[in-house]
Design an enzyme around this catalytic site. Structure first.
Site, mmCIF file in Angstrom:
data_model
loop_
_atom_site.group_PDB
_atom_site.id
_atom_site.type_symbol
_atom_site.label_atom_id
_atom_site.label_comp_id
_atom_site.label_asym_id
_atom_site.label_seq_id
_atom_site.Cartn_x
_atom_site.Cartn_y
_atom_site.Cartn_z
ATOM 1 C CE LYS A 73 -3.738 1.989 2.883
ATOM 2 N NZ LYS A 73 -4.585 1.740 4.063
ATOM 3 C CB SER A 148 -7.890 3.585 3.268
ATOM 4 O OG SER A 148 -7.019 2.977 4.211
ATOM 5 C CB SER A 172 -8.017 0.638 6.216
ATOM 6 O OG SER A 172 -8.651 1.852 5.984
HETATM 7 N N1 GLN Z 1 -12.702 4.105 6.925
HETATM 8 C C1 GLN Z 1 -11.999 4.490 8.117
HETATM 9 C C2 GLN Z 1 -11.521 5.904 8.006
HETATM 10 O O1 GLN Z 1 -11.803 6.494 7.039
HETATM 11 C C3 GLN Z 1 -10.870 3.559 8.398
HETATM 12 C C4 GLN Z 1 -9.675 3.861 7.626
HETATM 13 C C5 GLN Z 1 -8.506 3.037 8.003
HETATM 14 O O2 GLN Z 1 -8.639 2.019 8.685
HETATM 15 N N2 GLN Z 1 -7.345 3.511 7.619
HETATM 16 O O3 GLN Z 1 -10.903 6.448 8.869
#
Ligand code: GLN
Length: 469
Positions: A73, A148, A172
């Protein structure tokens, strides 16, 4: 070339002489080309990966990850490679060092084939908040892959690598795994060093994995886990041989929350598949019971106060002075900060920096930040209490299947609700795994379920998950 699903299969083919590392990497590169329309990779390390493969074919090194071709990532540092967190503010930035997790994987013979897309600074649940544009779900390219770590999930789903690294602050890794039908794992807080992971919410962030199997998940964890002089929050707890995947030696006790299964936002088809999975666990000789958990509705608000507070502090380093984008139109220090940040950050990141700055500001600090810390403690303590009586918590991984591109982009609160079942593990610092349990009866899209365990119970969690598949 067959589509390999586990490292053991790859290594067997390498040993039998049916496969060379060079042909393996070449076939993944072909797959990457064939799936360009999904916008998975922001950079492919083509020549480098091929050279490494040729060297391995010539020298036959003994690494445990020989044959493991990985995508990472775009928030994980790899020395001398660009890393941008999906943000214009870091375009062109090259990392001076590798993340500890990356170094440990490379030392065992893994090959990193490329850097994959993600939501900007890992903020999002759909992979649409990226300066490189959205990544598409391979099950249906009109749908999001989740986020994400959306592209990390699609990279595995679409067969462009064997496994991928993601990061998980609130779900995420697990939510995209569920949306794409792969296995997504977030370890306990501190199990894997965060050195070289671009910080979002430092008290919640963990590097996690996306793979086809629990087997590969366990092996990758075993190699990445452990103390690190560069991260004082990395735990010194000994690292068990996770990859042994010992099955449970007694019937396990599994709890699920009535409030989760009866949640008004939970899709009917997912509810049915989750309950069917609970039956499968019972049939394997374990107990599964419904219990009360009164804090589910407080999880999202608590998380979005704490994560944005931490993000506003972590992202203050992107100021146009030290690294990353500097505005051409800046004429003094103040305008350098202001214009560089205005030009460099996307809308969601700006929203979160403003929210986080607000909840930390004098006059509001106690009402929001302190209050959220207190609620986090309650959630943490209640979660611990559950693990006095139960070995695991069973949850849906996400309330819906993958939605259509653009469907939720104009409604951030609706998007934040996608994390309702995953955030608890981050707030409590516990390990959690999302496992694919089939297709939704109506839309045919992948559905995932989640299992959580007490902190540092990865060995039991992975052994149990493996025994069910
Ligand atoms: N969807 C969550 C956020 O927007 C989690 C994102 C993540 O785990 N990096 O913060």
């Amino acid at each position: 070339m067959p589509a390999f699903r586990t490292l053991a299969e790859v290594q067997a083919a390498l040993r039998s002489g049916a496969l060379t590392m060079e042909s393996l990497v070449a076939s993944y590169l072909e797959r990457i080309e064939a799936t360009r329309h999904l916008n998975i990779y922001v950079e492919v390390f083509e020549q480098e990966a091929l050279e490494q493969a040729r060297r391995q074919d010539a020298a036959k090194p003994a690494g445990r990850l020989l044959g493991m071709v990985l995508a990472i990532k775009d928030v994980i540092c790899y020395k001398d490679h660009e890393v941008t967190a999906g943000s214009n503010i870091l375009r062109g930035f090259r990392s001076l060092f590798s993340a500890t997790a990356v170094e440990r994987l490379l030392a065992e013979g893994a090959i990193i084939i490329g850097r994959v897309n993600c939501d900007e600074f890992a903020m999002g649940s759909s992979n649409e908040n990226s300066c490189y544009g959205p990544t598409r779900n391979a099950a249906d390219p009109e749908r999001v892959p989740g986020g994400s770590s959306g592209a990390s999930a699609v990279a595995v789903q679409a067969g462009t690598c064997l496994a991928a690294l993601g990061s998980d602050t609130g779900g995420s890794v697990r939510q995209p795994a569920a949306f794409c039908g792969v296995t997504g794992f977030k370890p306990s807080y501190g199990r894997i060093s965060r050195h070289g992971l671009i910080a979002y919410g430092s008290s919640l962030d963990q590097i996690g994995t996306l793979a086809h199997s629990v087997e590969d998940t366990a092996l990758l964890l075993e190699i990445m886990a452990g103390p690190d002089a560069y991260d004082s929050t990395a735990s010194v707890e000994p690292v068990p041989a996770y990859s042994r995947l010992a099955p449970p030696d007694r019937p396990m006790r599994v709890a699920y929350f009535r409030t989760a299964i009866e949640h008004p936002h939970l899709d009917e088809g997912i509810r049915a598949l989750t309950l069917r999975f609970a039956d499968r666990i019972r049939q394997a000789g374990h107990t599964v019971e419904a219990i009360d958990f009164e804090y589910l509705d407080y999880i999202i608000p608590t998380y979005y106060v704490l994560a944005t507070a931490e993000a506003s502090s972590n992202l203050s380093r992107y100021d146009g002075v030290r690294f990353g984008h500097r505005s051409q139109a800046a004429h003094d220090l103040n305008s350098t900060y202001k214009r560089s940040r205005t030009e460099g950050f996307g809308a969601e990141v700006k929203r979160r920096i403003m929210l986080g700055t607000f909840v930390l500001s004098s006059g509001y600090y106690d009402a929001y930040y302190t209050k959220a810390q207190q609620v986090r403690r309650l959630i943490h303590d209640r979660t611990k209490e559950i693990f006095q009586q139960y070995d695991f918590i069973l949850m849906p991984a996400a309330p819906t299947t993958a939605w259509r591109l653009g469907e939720k982009i104009s409604d951030p609160v609706e998007m934040y609700l996608a994390d309702v079942f995953t955030v608890q593990a981050n707030l409590a610092g516990i390990p959690a795994i999302a496992l694919p349990i089939g297709q939704h009866p109506e839309d045919g899209l992948p559905v995932g379920v989640q299992l959580m365990a007490d902190a540092f119970q990865e060995e039991a969690l992975l052994g149990f998950a493996h025994s069910l598949f």
